[in-house]
Design a protein around this motif. Structure first.
Motif, PDB file in Angstrom:
ATOM      1  N   LEU A  83     -43.639  31.284 -35.358  1.00 24.80           N
ATOM      2  CA  LEU A  83     -43.889  30.350 -34.618  1.00 24.80           C
ATOM      3  C   LEU A  83     -42.863  29.593 -33.798  1.00 24.80           C
ATOM      4  CD1 LEU A  83     -46.721  28.839 -37.235  1.00 24.80           C
ATOM      5  CD2 LEU A  83     -46.903  30.468 -35.668  1.00 24.80           C
ATOM      6  N   ARG A  84     -41.524  29.835 -34.305  1.00 24.59           N
ATOM      7  CA  ARG A  84     -40.559  29.138 -33.743  1.00 24.59           C
ATOM      8  C   ARG A  84     -39.776  29.816 -32.625  1.00 24.59           C
ATOM      9  NH1 ARG A  84     -38.088  27.268 -38.185  1.00 24.59           N
ATOM     10  NH2 ARG A  84     -38.645  24.935 -37.639  1.00 24.59           N
ATOM     11  N   THR A  85     -39.829  31.327 -32.927  1.00 21.58           N
ATOM     12  CA  THR A  85     -39.429  32.201 -32.385  1.00 21.58           C
ATOM     13  C   THR A  85     -40.238  32.550 -30.830  1.00 21.58           C
ATOM     14  OG1 THR A  85     -40.268  34.003 -32.639  1.00 21.58           O
ATOM     15  CG2 THR A  85     -37.404  33.075 -33.720  1.00 21.58           C
ATOM     16  N   ALA A  86     -41.948  31.742 -30.784  1.00 23.07           N
ATOM     17  CA  ALA A  86     -42.539  32.360 -29.969  1.00 23.07           C
ATOM     18  C   ALA A  86     -42.327  31.612 -28.706  1.00 23.07           C
ATOM     19  CB  ALA A  86     -43.776  31.745 -30.978  1.00 23.07           C
ATOM     20  N   ILE A  87     -41.398  30.144 -29.381  1.00 22.64           N
ATOM     21  CA  ILE A  87     -41.115  29.117 -28.426  1.00 22.64           C
ATOM     22  C   ILE A  87     -39.658  29.206 -27.640  1.00 22.64           C
ATOM     23  CG2 ILE A  87     -40.687  26.892 -27.310  1.00 22.64           C
ATOM     24  CD1 ILE A  87     -42.725  26.110 -29.752  1.00 22.64           C
ATOM     25  N   THR A  88     -38.522  28.535 -28.923  1.00 21.01           N
ATOM     26  CA  THR A  88     -37.509  29.565 -28.289  1.00 21.01           C
ATOM     27  C   THR A  88     -37.270  31.082 -27.848  1.00 21.01           C
ATOM     28  OG1 THR A  88     -36.102  30.587 -30.980  1.00 21.01           O
ATOM     29  CG2 THR A  88     -36.694  28.159 -30.158  1.00 21.01           C
ATOM     30  N   ASP A  89     -37.432  32.339 -27.967  1.00 23.68           N
ATOM     31  CA  ASP A  89     -37.673  33.536 -27.570  1.00 23.68           C
ATOM     32  C   ASP A  89     -37.762  33.094 -25.621  1.00 23.68           C
ATOM     33  OD1 ASP A  89     -36.670  34.143 -30.151  1.00 23.68           O
ATOM     34  OD2 ASP A  89     -38.736  36.658 -29.383  1.00 23.68           O
ATOM     35  N   VAL A  90     -38.977  32.367 -25.427  1.00 25.70           N
ATOM     36  CA  VAL A  90     -38.552  32.540 -24.460  1.00 25.70           C
ATOM     37  C   VAL A  90     -37.883  31.141 -23.725  1.00 25.70           C
ATOM     38  CG1 VAL A  90     -40.445  31.183 -22.468  1.00 25.70           C
ATOM     39  CG2 VAL A  90     -40.949  32.366 -24.481  1.00 25.70           C
TER      40      VAL A  90
END
Length: 175
Positions: A83-90
């Motif tokens: 869930l965290r990387t769903a945002i941070t990857d972008v």
């Protein structure tokens, strides 16, 4: 930091043109010029537009496997990491995000691209399912991750503040 190889620069350029202009902007000449190589240099590494697609799919598979490996070893656990990387990857413009965006631009025209994406999606599903007991809850985790990713990819300002609430989101989904 090592300088990207000509092959990597060509794939980077291919991605960038796909993201900015879509498939209609892709010519071998345009990709070569953007990458700073001759058309012959491009053809040495990628003999056709189809070979560029193959190269992009290889990159997507490699980055996806690396992503899954990071999830498996994440100290905060797979679900929180997902869930965290769903945002941070972008927001951090990670390579997997760029490759994903380029892939989305050609998916409708290239059935083999859809197959590669489906394989990765299944691997994500399997990984989340390994770490979430209830199958419906696992699906909800994936849907929330997809939603967070889409919000961030669309530039919505309301995605990033949710980073501080990932633990709360995980708790609500899993209970």
């Amino acid at each position: 930091m090592t300088r990207p190889t000509a092959k990597e620069r060509i794939l980077d350029s291919y991605e960038e043109i796909l993201i900015e202009q879509g498939p209609g902007g892709i010519t071998l000449e345009a990709v070569a010029a953007h990458a700073g190589v001759s058309k012959g240099g491009l053809l040495y590494h990628f003999g056709s537009k189809e070979a560029l697609v193959d190269g992009l799919m290889e990159r997507l598979a490699t980055l996806s496997e690396e992503d899954l490996e990071q999830a498996r070893s994440a100290p905060e656990g797979v679900v929180s990491w997902y869930l965290r990387t769903a945002i941070t990857d972008v927001t951090q413009r990670k390579p997997l995000h760029r490759t994903t965006m380029a892939t989305l631009r050609i998916m409708l025209n290239e059935p083999r691209v859809s197959e590669v994406v489906q394989v990765y999606n299944q691997k994500v599903h399997d990984l989340i399912s390994e770490h979430v007991d209830d199958p419906l809850t696992a699906e909800l985790v994936i849907l929330v991750g997809d939603g967070l990713y889409l919000r961030a990819a669309l530039g919505r300002d309301d995605a990033s503040p949710l980073l501080n609430r990932i633990d709360e989101i995980v708790t609500r989904i899993q209970h």
